[in-house]
Design a protein around this motif. Structure first.
Motif, PDB file in Angstrom:
ATOM      1  N   ASP A 105      11.613   9.072  -3.046  1.00  0.00           N
ATOM      2  CA  ASP A 105      12.741   8.072  -3.582  1.00  0.00           C
ATOM      3  C   ASP A 105      14.110   8.233  -2.676  1.00  0.00           C
ATOM      4  N   GLU A 106      14.389   9.422  -2.064  1.00  0.00           N
ATOM      5  CA  GLU A 106      15.652   9.569  -1.214  1.00  0.00           C
ATOM      6  C   GLU A 106      15.205   9.063   0.085  1.00  0.00           C
ATOM      7  N   ILE A 107      14.039   9.204   0.386  1.00  0.00           N
ATOM      8  CA  ILE A 107      13.539   8.915   1.752  1.00  0.00           C
ATOM      9  C   ILE A 107      13.508   7.362   1.761  1.00  0.00           C
ATOM     10  N   THR A 108      13.210   6.677   0.995  1.00  0.00           N
ATOM     11  CA  THR A 108      13.035   5.219   0.757  1.00  0.00           C
ATOM     12  C   THR A 108      14.390   4.547   0.721  1.00  0.00           C
ATOM     13  N   ALA A 109      15.255   5.213   0.019  1.00  0.00           N
ATOM     14  CA  ALA A 109      16.723   4.721  -0.246  1.00  0.00           C
ATOM     15  C   ALA A 109      17.457   4.895   1.321  1.00  0.00           C
ATOM     16  N   ALA A 110      17.112   6.073   2.022  1.00  0.00           N
ATOM     17  CA  ALA A 110      17.972   6.228   3.476  1.00  0.00           C
ATOM     18  C   ALA A 110      17.327   5.105   4.061  1.00  0.00           C
ATOM     19  N   PHE A 111      16.151   4.716   4.242  1.00  0.00           N
ATOM     20  CA  PHE A 111      15.689   3.689   5.084  1.00  0.00           C
ATOM     21  C   PHE A 111      16.190   2.311   4.659  1.00  0.00           C
ATOM     22  N   ALA A 112      16.502   2.088   3.494  1.00  0.00           N
ATOM     23  CA  ALA A 112      16.844   0.779   2.937  1.00  0.00           C
ATOM     24  C   ALA A 112      18.351   0.618   3.428  1.00  0.00           C
ATOM     25  N   GLN A 113      19.049   1.439   4.014  1.00  0.00           N
ATOM     26  CA  GLN A 113      20.309   1.330   4.601  1.00  0.00           C
ATOM     27  C   GLN A 113      20.031   0.455   5.850  1.00  0.00           C
ATOM     28  N   HIS A 114      19.035   0.692   6.464  1.00  0.00           N
ATOM     29  CA  HIS A 114      18.870   0.178   7.836  1.00  0.00           C
ATOM     30  C   HIS A 114      17.922  -1.426   7.529  1.00  0.00           C
ATOM     31  N   HIS A 115      17.822  -1.878   6.376  1.00  0.00           N
ATOM     32  CA  HIS A 115      17.229  -3.338   6.246  1.00  0.00           C
ATOM     33  C   HIS A 115      18.293  -4.625   6.806  1.00  0.00           C
ATOM     34  N   ARG A 135       0.897  -1.217  -0.021  1.00  0.00           N
ATOM     35  CA  ARG A 135      -0.013   0.099  -0.041  1.00  0.00           C
ATOM     36  C   ARG A 135       0.840   1.168   0.024  1.00  0.00           C
ATOM     37  N   GLY A 136       1.982   1.113  -0.094  1.00  0.00           N
ATOM     38  CA  GLY A 136       2.974   2.016  -0.034  1.00  0.00           C
ATOM     39  C   GLY A 136       3.894   2.651   1.080  1.00  0.00           C
ATOM     40  N   LEU A 137       3.568   1.934   2.103  1.00  0.00           N
ATOM     41  CA  LEU A 137       4.315   2.300   3.373  1.00  0.00           C
ATOM     42  C   LEU A 137       5.761   1.994   3.265  1.00  0.00           C
ATOM     43  N   ILE A 138       6.544   2.666   3.738  1.00  0.00           N
ATOM     44  CA  ILE A 138       8.321   2.559   3.636  1.00  0.00           C
ATOM     45  C   ILE A 138       8.795   1.638   4.787  1.00  0.00           C
ATOM     46  N   ASP A 139       9.515   0.703   4.302  1.00  0.00           N
ATOM     47  CA  ASP A 139      10.116  -0.301   5.210  1.00  0.00           C
ATOM     48  C   ASP A 139      11.110   0.262   6.200  1.00  0.00           C
ATOM     49  N   GLY A 140      10.891   0.127   7.475  1.00  0.00           N
ATOM     50  CA  GLY A 140      11.866   0.957   8.424  1.00  0.00           C
ATOM     51  C   GLY A 140      12.871   0.173   8.690  1.00  0.00           C
ATOM     52  N   GLY A 141      12.991  -1.226   8.216  1.00  0.00           N
ATOM     53  CA  GLY A 141      14.007  -2.130   8.733  1.00  0.00           C
ATOM     54  C   GLY A 141      14.235  -2.442   9.967  1.00  0.00           C
ATOM     55  N   PHE A 142      15.463  -2.432  10.286  1.00  0.00           N
ATOM     56  CA  PHE A 142      15.944  -2.539  11.846  1.00  0.00           C
ATOM     57  C   PHE A 142      15.733  -1.191  12.765  1.00  0.00           C
ATOM     58  N   LEU A 143      15.372  -0.081  12.134  1.00  0.00           N
ATOM     59  CA  LEU A 143      15.296   0.950  12.949  1.00  0.00           C
ATOM     60  C   LEU A 143      14.160   0.918  13.961  1.00  0.00           C
ATOM     61  N   ASP A 144      14.378   1.414  15.217  1.00  0.00           N
ATOM     62  CA  ASP A 144      13.230   1.243  16.289  1.00  0.00           C
ATOM     63  C   ASP A 144      12.393   2.750  15.824  1.00  0.00           C
ATOM     64  N   PRO A 145      10.925   2.806  16.430  1.00  0.00           N
ATOM     65  CA  PRO A 145      10.253   3.643  15.919  1.00  0.00           C
ATOM     66  C   PRO A 145      11.065   5.083  16.312  1.00  0.00           C
ATOM     67  N   TYR A 146      11.398   5.316  17.286  1.00  0.00           N
ATOM     68  CA  TYR A 146      12.210   6.556  17.859  1.00  0.00           C
ATOM     69  C   TYR A 146      13.314   7.033  16.716  1.00  0.00           C
ATOM     70  N   LYS A 147      14.033   6.144  16.187  1.00  0.00           N
ATOM     71  CA  LYS A 147      14.962   6.439  15.346  1.00  0.00           C
ATOM     72  C   LYS A 147      14.409   6.914  13.998  1.00  0.00           C
ATOM     73  N   ALA A 148      13.714   5.967  13.500  1.00  0.00           N
ATOM     74  CA  ALA A 148      12.843   6.334  12.377  1.00  0.00           C
ATOM     75  C   ALA A 148      12.132   7.588  12.324  1.00  0.00           C
ATOM     76  N   ARG A 149      11.797   8.135  13.374  1.00  0.00           N
ATOM     77  CA  ARG A 149      11.201   9.469  13.343  1.00  0.00           C
ATOM     78  C   ARG A 149      12.052  10.634  13.194  1.00  0.00           C
ATOM     79  N   VAL A 150      13.289  10.260  13.905  1.00  0.00           N
ATOM     80  CA  VAL A 150      14.544  11.413  13.676  1.00  0.00           C
ATOM     81  C   VAL A 150      14.767  11.335  12.546  1.00  0.00           C
ATOM     82  N   LEU A 151      15.094  10.182  11.820  1.00  0.00           N
ATOM     83  CA  LEU A 151      15.646  10.025  10.378  1.00  0.00           C
ATOM     84  C   LEU A 151      14.333  10.798   9.433  1.00  0.00           C
ATOM     85  N   LEU A 152      13.234  10.419   9.495  1.00  0.00           N
ATOM     86  CA  LEU A 152      12.225  10.838   8.493  1.00  0.00           C
ATOM     87  C   LEU A 152      11.942  12.409   8.608  1.00  0.00           C
TER      88      LEU A 152
END
Length: 323
Positions: free
Chosen positions: A313-323, A285-302
Motif C-alpha cells: 500500500d505504501e509503495i503504491t501510494a509513493a508511485f501515485a505521486q508521479h501520476h 493483474r496487480g502491477l503498480i502504475d509507475g506514472g511519469f517515472l522512467d524505468p531507472y528512477k522507478a527502480r531507485v524508488l522501489l
C-alpha cells in the motif's frame, strides 16, 4: 559557512591520463567564484567513475551534507560523473529533508579538452546552491546553465554538453547573466521515510526488465526467488506481448512489480487499451502504475521503499505521486 562542495570524481575532475583534480583544484579553475559572495567549503569524498557509485554511498553523502547544513551551510553542491547522475540525483531527492538547495553537476568534456564545460557548470551550480530562489525545490541538476528537477531529468546524449534534459517538463529554471531564474516551482513530494541501511540495501534486489520485440520472457523465470521487486520497461504507454501478461501477473502476486514506459517520456496509460498485455490488463493483474517515472528512477524508488520496509500500500501510494 557558505556552500559545502562534495567531490565524487567523474569527467569534471579528470585532468588527463590518470590524474585527478581535487576540489581545491576544481574551484581554482573557475573564474567568477570569488565574486559569488560566499565561500565554498570543499570535501573530497572519493574520486571514482560514477558507474562505481552506489545508493549507500549517496546516502552517506546526504548525511554529510545534512551535517553541513546544520553547521550553517546555505546550500550543497556535489560534483560527479554524468553517467549515473540522473539516478543519484533522484536518490538524493527522495531523502533530502532540508529547504536548502542540493545541487548536482559534472562535465562532459574533461579539463584537458578545448571547451571544457566543468568550470561553467560548477559556477552555475554554486550560484543555484547560494540562491534563495532555489530553496524548497529538493535535489537539482545544473548543467549547461539549465536547472532541472531531479524527478524529471534524463541524460539524453552520450557526448553532448547539453545532454541533460527533462523531456516531460523541461528545465525549471536557467542561470542567465549570473542570475538564477526559476521559471516554475514544482511542489515537493513525500520522500522515502526512514533511512535505508547498507545491509538492507544489500538484501534488496530490484530487477529492471526491458520488453523487446518477440520477447519470450525467459529471463523472468524464477525472478521472484532471487529479487524483492521488479520494474518493467514496457512498450509505449505500458504494453507487453500477450504471452508475458500472465507471467508478470504471477510475479505481481509475490513481489511488487512496477509498470513503466521504455520510451523515455510520457506516462503509463490506464484505460485506453484493453487487450491482453495492455496497460489496463496489466494493472488489473496487480502491477503498480509507475506514472511519469522512467524505468531507472522507478527502480531507485522501489529499492529504497523496500529497503526501508514499506508494504504494498505504501509503495503504491509513493508511485501515485508521479501520476
Amino acid at each position: 559557512m557558505g556552500i559545502a562542495l562534495f567531490t565524487l570524481g567523474g569527467t569534471i575532475s579528470v585532468s588527463g591520463g590518470a590524474d585527478r583534480l581535487s576540489g581545491a583544484d576544481l574551484t581554482a579553475a573557475v573564474p567568477g567564484l570569488a565574486e559569488l559572495g560566499t565561500t565554498l567549503e570543499v570535501q573530497d569524498v572519493e574520486a571514482v567513475p560514477s558507474a562505481n557509485l552506489t545508493v549507500a554511498r549517496m546516502l552517506d553523502v546526504v548525511d554529510a551534507a545534512s551535517k553541513a547544513i546544520s553547521g550553517g551551510a546555505t546550500g550543497i553542491v556535489v560534483t560527479q560523473g554524468s553517467d549515473t547522475l540522473e539516478e543519484t540525483a533522484f536518490v538524493v531527492d527522495q531523502v533530502w529533508p532540508h529547504a536548502q538547495p542540493f545541487v548536482l553537476t559534472g562535465a562532459m568534456r574533461n579539463p584537458s579538452l578545448a571547451g571544457a564545460d566543468g568550470p561553467a557548470n560548477l559556477l552555475a551550480a554554486a550560484r543555484v546552491a547560494y540562491s534563495p530562489a532555489a530553496r524548497d525545490l529538493g535535489a537539482l541538476v545544473v548543467f549547461n546553465d539549465e536547472i532541472h528537477a531531479a524527478r524529471w531529468v534524463r541524460k539524453t546524449h552520450s557526448t553532448s554538453t547539453a545532454t541533460f534534459a527533462s523531456p516531460n517538463a523541461g528545465p525549471i529554471g536557467h542561470v542567465v547573466e549570473g542570475q538564477v531564474r526559476i521559471l516554475t516551482r514544482p511542489a515537493r513530494q513525500d520522500g522515502v521515510p526512514g533511512r535505508a541501511e547498507p545491509a538492507d540495501l544489500d538484501a534488496t534486489r530490484v530487477a529492471l526488465y526491458t520488453v523487446t520485440l518477440d520477447d519470450d520472457g525467459l529471463l523472468l523465470e524464477g525472478l521472484a526467488d532471487t529479487h524483492q521487486g521488479l520494474v518493467v520497461a514496457a512498450y509505449g504507454g505500458g504494453h507487453v506481448p500477450s504471452a508475458l501478461a500472465p507471467v508478470l501477473g504471477a510475479l505481481a502476486e509475490r513481489i511488487p512489480v512496477v509498470l513503466t514506459s521504455r520510451t523515455g517520456a510520457g506516462s503509463i496509460l490506464r484505460t485506453t487499451y484493453r487487450s491482453v498485455g495492455s496497460e489496463t490488463d496489466l494493472l488489473g493483474r496487480g502491477l503498480i502504475d509507475g506514472g511519469f517515472l522512467d524505468p531507472y528512477k522507478a527502480r531507485v524508488l522501489l529499492r529504497l521503499l523496500l529497503a526501508t520496509g514499506e508494504g504494498t500500500d505504501e509503495i503504491t501510494a509513493a508511485f501515485a505521486q508521479h501520476h
